[in-house]
Write an enzyme that holds these catalytic residues in place. Structure first.
Site, mmCIF file in Angstrom:
data_model
loop_
_atom_site.group_PDB
_atom_site.id
_atom_site.type_symbol
_atom_site.label_atom_id
_atom_site.label_comp_id
_atom_site.label_asym_id
_atom_site.label_seq_id
_atom_site.Cartn_x
_atom_site.Cartn_y
_atom_site.Cartn_z
ATOM 1 N N ASN A 125 22.086 7.647 35.779
ATOM 2 C CA ASN A 125 22.397 6.892 35.270
ATOM 3 C C ASN A 125 23.337 7.319 33.900
ATOM 4 O O ASN A 125 23.875 8.320 33.989
ATOM 5 C CB ASN A 125 20.448 6.512 34.158
ATOM 6 C CG ASN A 125 20.858 7.732 32.943
ATOM 7 O OD1 ASN A 125 20.558 8.361 32.968
ATOM 8 N ND2 ASN A 125 20.766 7.104 31.677
ATOM 9 N N CYS A 173 23.639 8.373 31.235
ATOM 10 C CA CYS A 173 23.209 9.520 30.018
ATOM 11 C C CYS A 173 22.845 10.619 31.069
ATOM 12 O O CYS A 173 22.455 11.590 30.083
ATOM 13 C CB CYS A 173 23.358 8.490 28.888
ATOM 14 S SG CYS A 173 23.656 7.344 28.347
ATOM 15 N N GLU A 212 20.226 10.994 32.220
ATOM 16 C CA GLU A 212 18.317 12.119 32.048
ATOM 17 C C GLU A 212 17.197 10.909 32.575
ATOM 18 O O GLU A 212 16.528 11.482 32.758
ATOM 19 C CB GLU A 212 18.640 11.802 29.830
ATOM 20 C CG GLU A 212 18.266 9.924 29.984
ATOM 21 C CD GLU A 212 18.830 9.434 30.055
ATOM 22 O OE1 GLU A 212 19.263 8.605 29.318
ATOM 23 O OE2 GLU A 212 20.207 9.623 29.829
#
Length: 978
Positions: free
Chosen positions: A591, A593, A595
């Site tokens: 995604n 970020c 994670e």
């Protein structure tokens, strides 16, 4: 003394002789005109040095008499001293400002003492004290029947235009409440500093502003002032919200024990009438919920945390905030419990967890819970199909998802490369880059509902023929039509590529239109098919392909990462081989970020993840992890996250379809560094790595257990059958699949464990799981600010620095360091200045003990191998991934090469931002032996394990002038998961 010494009081007394000669007679024209003086009656006048000279002349004449000899000396002395005073204020306020009359008189005393005029200075002090007493007596009998003994009477401009005497009793109460229970915080220091900036006609808002500004300037002296500042800011918040709601105009902190219960129903009623809140909230037992609000929890906020909430989270009407902190948390809790059978009891349970700071929901949930469009999910993952209708349909999906504050991860690998054949037009494709430009501009245009900039990350697999141009998307040179300056990018790297980097072999690039099945393959299946296509290309059966040295491409990846901060390095195979959901799809990207690792499928499934984070620091009791408390927190948190899935507003149908089928959530952590401080552990230590392992094991155990228990209550998710869960394969067990597929030569992961996993494994198989995925560690920058702890799993950035974000600039001091320095008798103004000079580093300061230097290393002084090792030990317990920032000082191609190889070798799924300092910026020229985090390939600290294949040195990355190149530590563009 016969005459009154009124410095800068206005017109001079005609009965007093003027200085005959010298600078003071004409200095008014040359004094800094931007400086103004607040007189005792509250009026403001321009600074005038001549009036200071007159007052000083009176003082000298009163002591020494008016003989000719004395007058000559007095004129010269006064002129010199007055000039010194003006120079002092000019240095303090080069751009101008206001000073109080008392500040000037303090400076007069000081310069007279320094010049040796002790008798004049003594008489001057006695004179001031006597006249202060006389002014107070006069105020009591004439100006105000009940003046403040210290500050007299100040008239305040009211909102209706009238003026009233400032209620000093209330002001003192506010300041004393703000300082209550805080060690080494002096209410008198705040009060005196603030009152000096007040004048007759000042507004009530400016009274509060003066108190807040005065308190915040003291934070670097004592970190506890941040709490006092927040509590003073609360007075403004209370006045704004309570007045709007018609509850009361003002309330002290203690009075909120009564007013909070009244504020909640008034707020719900107003919010519904203004079309800001879901009308269903009115059906809660508002009296019961109001009584549950705990006003004492307002005391937990730091100034940064409260200001962040005020600026960006509290619901407002016409820019008037109508929420207060505890009402805010209750609104979020009500929104998350709206479909619970015992909704009132659950709302109280959720409220208590949030308001305690033990756990915090992610930003979209805090923004939108309980509103008319509750878009509570943090991030969305999509796959872009290889046709024009599908591409622009996916871009439209981006716009709709971004509109309601979702962060985006787009898998662009299926889109054919530059030069690929287009059957419909008998032409050739322009490749993936022009479409990425459109996606970039869409993110800029649709700025998450006006609350923050749109945020998207594009992923591309390393075998895509356009990958070399993809690497350059964030460069500031070249054709700007083929650049994406606002969009994040990430490499989606197969294990086979990394093996060829280690073995220094060639790598082949293809257009996905010629090798479409590679997109859905991983592990040994990918390797076999990829090598088959290489054979076809060698025989000329695939025309559009290109051979490169894997090591050269790897070097370019790292060079661009250092120069532009992108693309990030993420690994396809561990994300898929360890995915619980590999029976129903493929993980094609992460995604925004890095994670989240969930399946996506073009036109059918947009993966959705719902995030929240446990505050690990809050679960350290007496230097140990409180497992009982942690279990309670996680049990409630997983329930809250599961509720998000059913309550959430879905702007795209395929996102709802995916979320309802698989029900993934992402429970993470924040405050890891704070937890280490509370346990007296250095981040760069084996003990910290062990704690990263053991704490994540406990979190994993309780999170899986909580989801399993929810499945018994509510039913397992639709696609549970066939998942790794259903086979009794938990995250710790899935490491074996990665080891088998990759080969032991290329992986080294610790697999030790301490909990009774056999019992839990059996329960999961029998009862099922409510959620396909349960854990993911997000960056948490903003919610960590709110709760006042270090973000995510990050080491401390600096021990003293100024944090800048959308709410302004905030002095951040490491309170743990200050506490320890005080215990050693080392905390003083000199230490503050040393920390400023050395940019928050304690390493170059000789008088700080070595044990403290080890504990308080900053992020760039912690060797990257500690970050990777700790992340590796966490990753074995997590069914998704973690946002892992890597800090590298003295960055070079060699350091980057070793660090990122180590990340892959240790079994990490993804990495996030590279925070790099060029070698030329890592040391002060006057500091010896202040080496920052060195990485060596020759053994010793910072070296890759001997079991790892040894890496040839990569070419040095460009030493850019502006470093670090990645986003700032609290980049408002990167908040979708936070």
């Amino acid at each position: 003394m016969q005459t009154e010494t009124e410095v800068n009081k206005g017109s001079s007394n005609p009965n007093v002789s003027q200085p005959a000669t010298g600078r003071a007679s004409h200095v008014a024209a040359t004094a800094p005109g931007q400086i103004r003086v607040i007189k005792r009656n509250g009026t403001v006048v321009p600074y005038d040095e001549s009036k200071i000279a007159i007052a000083m002349t009176k003082a000298f004449l009163a002591v020494e008499g008016g003989t000719a000899a004395a007058s000559s000396r007095i004129r010269e002395t006064v002129a010199s001293l007055a000039e010194q005073i003006t120079a002092t204020f000019s240095r303090r306020m080069p751009s101008g400002g206001t000073i109080h009359i008392e500040d000037i008189q303090d400076q007069v005393e000081l310069v007279m003492m320094r010049s040796g005029e002790h008798k004049v200075a003594r008489d001057y002090v006695l004179y001031r004290e006597e006249h202060a007493r006389l002014r107070a007596a006069k105020a009591a009998t004439v100006e105000n029947p009940e003046p403040d003994a210290e500050f007299g009477t100040i008239m305040v401009a009211m909102p209706d235009g009238s003026q009233q005497a400032l209620n000093m009793v209330r002001v003192r109460t506010l300041v004393e409440e703000a300082c209550a229970g805080l060690a080494e915080v002096d209410p008198e220091e705040i009060l005196k500093g603030a009152m000096r900036n007040l004048y007759n006609g000042v507004s009530l808002d400016d009274v509060n502003t003066s108190l807040v500004i005065t308190a915040r300037t003291l934070v670097e002296k004592e970190p506890n002032y941040t709490y006092a500042t927040a509590r003073l800011l609360l007075d403004k918040l209370r006045s704004e919200a309570l007045t709007f709601l018609g509850v009361t105009q003002q309330a002290t902190h203690q009075e909120m024990a009564h007013y909070y219960a009244q504020a909640l129903p008034a707020y719900i009623k107003a919010g519904i009438e203004l079309d800001l809140l879901d009308p269903e909230l009115a059906n809660f037992d508002l009296d019961m919920l109001g009584q549950a609000l705990d006003h004492s929890r307002d005391d937990q906020f730091t100034y940064l945390g409260l200001q962040t909430l005020y600026d960006r989270y509290f619901i407002h009407s016409n820019d008037v905030r109508i929420e207060l902190p505890q009402v805010f948390f209750m609104r979020v809790a009500m929104g998350l419990s709206v479909r619970e059978e015992n909704r009132n009891e659950r709302a109280v349970e959720f409220y208590r967890l949030l308001s305690s700071f033990d756990y915090m929901s992610s930003t979209p949930t805090l923004f939108n819970s309980g509103t008319l469009r509750p878009q509570l999910s943090s991030c969305y993952l999509t796959t872009i199909p290889d046709d024009l209708h599908g591409i622009y349909g996916a871009i439209q999906d981006n716009a709709m998802l971004s509109k309601f504050a979702g962060g985006l991860g787009n898998d662009w690998t299926p889109v054919r490369s530059l030069g690929a054949y287009i059957k419909g037009t008998n032409g050739k494709s322009q490749g993936v880059v022009p479409f990425l430009k459109v996606a970039n501009d869409t993110a800029v245009a649709v700025n998450q509902g006006g609350k923050r900039k749109g945020a998207v990350c594009a992923y591309l697999e390393t075998w895509h023929l356009d990958v070399e141009e993809f690497l350059e998307l964030r460069k500031n040179t070249g054709d700007d039509r083929r650049r994406t300056h606002d969009m994040n990018t990430a490499n989606w790297i197969p294990d086979l590529f990394m093996k060829r980097v280690f073995d220094d072999k060639e790598w082949t690039l293809f257009s996905p239109s010629d090798v479409p099945d590679l997109h859905d393959l991983y592990g040994s299946a990918f390797e076999q098919r990829y090598e088959h296509y290489e054979q076809l290309a060698a025989r000329g059966e695939i025309k559009l392909s290109k051979k490169v040295k894997a090591l050269d491409l790897w070097r370019k990846m790292l060079g661009m990462l250092f120069e532009t901060g992108h693309p990030w390095i993420t690994f396809k195979d561990p994300c898929n081989l360890r995915s619980p959901q590999q029976h129903v799809g493929v993980v094609h990207s992460s995604n925004l970020c890095t994670e989240i690792t969930l399946n996506t499928k073009a036109d059918e499934e947009i993966a959705v993840c719902n995030l929240g984070s446990v505050n690990l620091a809050q679960h350290i009791v007496d230097g140990q992890l409180d497992k009982t408390k942690l279990k309670e927190t996680i049990t409630t948190a997983v329930r809250m996250l599961d509720n998000v899935i059913d309550i959430n507003y879905y702007s795209v149908d395929s996102a709802q379809n995916s979320n309802f089928k698989h029900r993934p959530v992402g429970l993470g952590v924040m405050g890891f560094q704070d937890a280490l401080y509370r346990m007296r552990l250095a981040y760069a230590s084996d003990a910290a790595v062990e704690f990263a392992d053991s704490s994540m094991e406990i979190i994993s155990y309780y999170a899986i257990e909580a989801s399993c228990n929810l499945a018994a209550e509510r039913g397992a998710y639709q696609t549970f059958d066939g998942s790794l869960w259903s086979q009794g394969i938990l995250p710790i067990d899935s490491i074996a699949k990665l080891q088998a597929e990759r080969g032991e030569k290329y992986i080294e992961v610790d697999t030790s464990r301490t909990q009774n996993w056999d019992d839990l494994r059996a329960r999961v198989v029998a009862q099922g799981m409510r959620n396909s995925n349960v854990m993911a560690i997000a960056p948490t920058a903003t919610i960590a600010n709110i709760t006042g702890v270090s973000q995510s799993i990050e080491p401390t950035y600096q021990n003293l620095y100024v944090k800048s974000n959308l709410s302004g600039e905030f002095t951040v001091v490491n309170p743990y360091l200050v506490r320890d320095l005080k215990a050693h008798g080392l905390w003083d103004s000199v230490m503050v200045n040393d920390l400023k000079y050395f940019e928050g580093s304690v390493q170059p300061i000789d008088r700080i003990p070595d044990e403290l230097k080890a504990i308080y290393r900053n992020a760039f002084e912690v060797e990257p191998r500690w970050l990777v090792d700790a992340a590796s030990r966490r990753q074995k317990w997590i069914d998704q991934a973690q946002s892992l920032n890597l800090y590298i000082a003295g960055a070079s191609g060699k350091k980057l090469d070793i660090t990122y190889r180590m990340a892959w070798f240790r079994g990490l799924k993804t990495t996030y931002y590279l925070r790099a300092l060029a070698a030329t910026t890592t040391e002060k020229s006057t500091v010896a032996n202040s080496n920052l985090n060195a990485v060596s390939s020759s053994g010793g600290e910072g070296s890759v394990s001997a079991a790892a294949p040894q890496a040839p040195q990569a070419s040095a990355a460009p030493q850019a002038a502006e470093v670090p190149k990645a986003c700032s530590l609290d980049d408002p563009d990167c908040e979708a998961c936070q």
